[in-house]
Design a protein around this motif. Structure first.
Motif, PDB file in Angstrom:
ATOM      1  N   MET A 103      34.770  35.928  45.151  1.00 52.38           N
ATOM      2  CA  MET A 103      35.225  36.302  43.805  1.00 52.38           C
ATOM      3  C   MET A 103      36.750  36.352  43.760  1.00 52.38           C
ATOM      4  O   MET A 103      37.373  35.738  42.889  1.00 52.38           O
ATOM      5  N   ARG A 104      37.357  37.053  44.718  1.00 49.82           N
ATOM      6  CA  ARG A 104      38.826  37.197  44.717  1.00 49.82           C
ATOM      7  C   ARG A 104      39.510  35.842  44.888  1.00 49.82           C
ATOM      8  O   ARG A 104      40.504  35.553  44.233  1.00 49.82           O
ATOM      9  N   ARG A 105      38.973  34.997  45.766  1.00 44.86           N
ATOM     10  CA  ARG A 105      39.580  33.686  46.019  1.00 44.86           C
ATOM     11  C   ARG A 105      39.561  32.806  44.766  1.00 44.86           C
ATOM     12  O   ARG A 105      40.416  31.967  44.568  1.00 44.86           O
ATOM     13  N   HIS A 106      38.565  33.023  43.889  1.00 45.52           N
ATOM     14  CA  HIS A 106      38.453  32.224  42.668  1.00 45.52           C
ATOM     15  C   HIS A 106      39.031  32.951  41.442  1.00 45.52           C
ATOM     16  O   HIS A 106      38.766  32.547  40.314  1.00 45.52           O
ATOM     17  N   GLY A 107      39.791  34.033  41.660  1.00 39.40           N
ATOM     18  CA  GLY A 107      40.503  34.684  40.556  1.00 39.40           C
ATOM     19  C   GLY A 107      39.718  35.749  39.816  1.00 39.40           C
ATOM     20  O   GLY A 107      40.143  36.179  38.745  1.00 39.40           O
ATOM     21  N   LEU A 108      38.595  36.198  40.354  1.00 40.72           N
ATOM     22  CA  LEU A 108      37.842  37.294  39.743  1.00 40.72           C
ATOM     23  C   LEU A 108      38.127  38.564  40.524  1.00 40.72           C
ATOM     24  O   LEU A 108      38.204  38.546  41.744  1.00 40.72           O
ATOM     25  N   THR A 109      38.309  39.656  39.811  1.00 39.61           N
ATOM     26  CA  THR A 109      38.570  40.945  40.439  1.00 39.61           C
ATOM     27  C   THR A 109      37.327  41.805  40.299  1.00 39.61           C
ATOM     28  O   THR A 109      36.984  42.222  39.188  1.00 39.61           O
ATOM     29  N   PRO A 110      36.584  42.064  41.412  1.00 38.70           N
ATOM     30  CA  PRO A 110      35.419  42.932  41.318  1.00 38.70           C
ATOM     31  C   PRO A 110      35.833  44.324  40.848  1.00 38.70           C
ATOM     32  O   PRO A 110      36.855  44.846  41.287  1.00 38.70           O
TER      33      PRO A 110
END
Length: 157
Positions: free
Chosen positions: A144-151
Motif C-alpha cells: 500500500m505505502r509503495r503505491h501511494g496509499l497510507t493505511p
C-alpha cells in the motif's frame, strides 16, 4: 499529432476473485498520466479486507453503476447507488463495504493516474498466498505505502 496508441478498454484483465474484482478501463500509460479508470465489482455481503486508507497524491471519484456500495469517508457512511457519484478528496480516510445482498459495480476514476493494475495484482497475490487465512498484514502495508496509499491507524474497538 500524438503517437499514442488509442484503444478501447486497454486492459481486459480482471484482477481479483469472485468477492471483489477490478478491471482497468484506462491506465496512466494510455492517458499521459492524467487519469486512470477501473470497474470495481463487489459481491453482495462483502466487506473490504484491506484496511481503510487515504492517498495524498490523487482524488478518487466513485460512480455507481449497479447495486449499492457503502463508502465510509472520514468516519461518515455514504451509500453510492446507480447513477450517483462521490469524490473522495486527497487525504480523506476511506473504505467500502457491500452491505446489501446484491452485487455492486462502480466506476472508480483516479486523477491523476497515480495507481494502476500492479497495485491490485500485488495485493491479490498476498490474499491468494494466505489461502483463505488472514493476509500478511506487514506485506499488505508495504505494498500500500509503495503505491501511494497510507493505511489508516486502527480504530480502537
Amino acid at each position: 499529432m500524438s503517437s499514442m496508441n488509442l484503444q478501447v478498454n486497454p486492459a481486459e484483465e480482471a484482477i481479483g476473485d469472485k468477492m471483489l474484482s477490478i478491471r482497468f478501463l484506462v491506465t496512466g500509460d494510455s492517458s499521459n498520466g492524467s487519469v486512470a479508470a477501473f470497474e470495481l465489482k463487489v459481491a453482495g455481503g462483502s466487506r473490504l479486507l484491506a484496511p481503510a486508507h487515504s492517498h495524498d497524491h490523487y482524488e478518487e471519484t466513485i460512480y455507481g453503476v449497479d447495486g449499492v456500495l457503502t463508502w465510509t469517508v472520514d468516519g461518515k457512511a455514504l451509500d453510492v447507488g446507480a447513477g450517483e457519484a462521490l469524490c473522495i478528496p486527497r487525504g480523506a480516510v476511506h473504505r467500502f463495504d457491500n452491505k446489501g445482498v446484491n452485487d455492486a459495480t462502480v466506476l472508480c476514476i483516479v486523477t491523476p493516474a497515480a495507481i494502476g493494475p500492479d497495485y491490485f495484482r500485488e495485493i491479490f497475490a498476498i490474499f491468494h498466498a494466505a489461502a483463505g487465512g488472514p493476509p500478511d498484514k506487514a506485506s499488505m502495508m508495504e505494498i500500500m505505502r509503495r503505491h501511494g496509499l497510507t493505511p489508516a491507524a486502527p480504530t480502537p474497538a
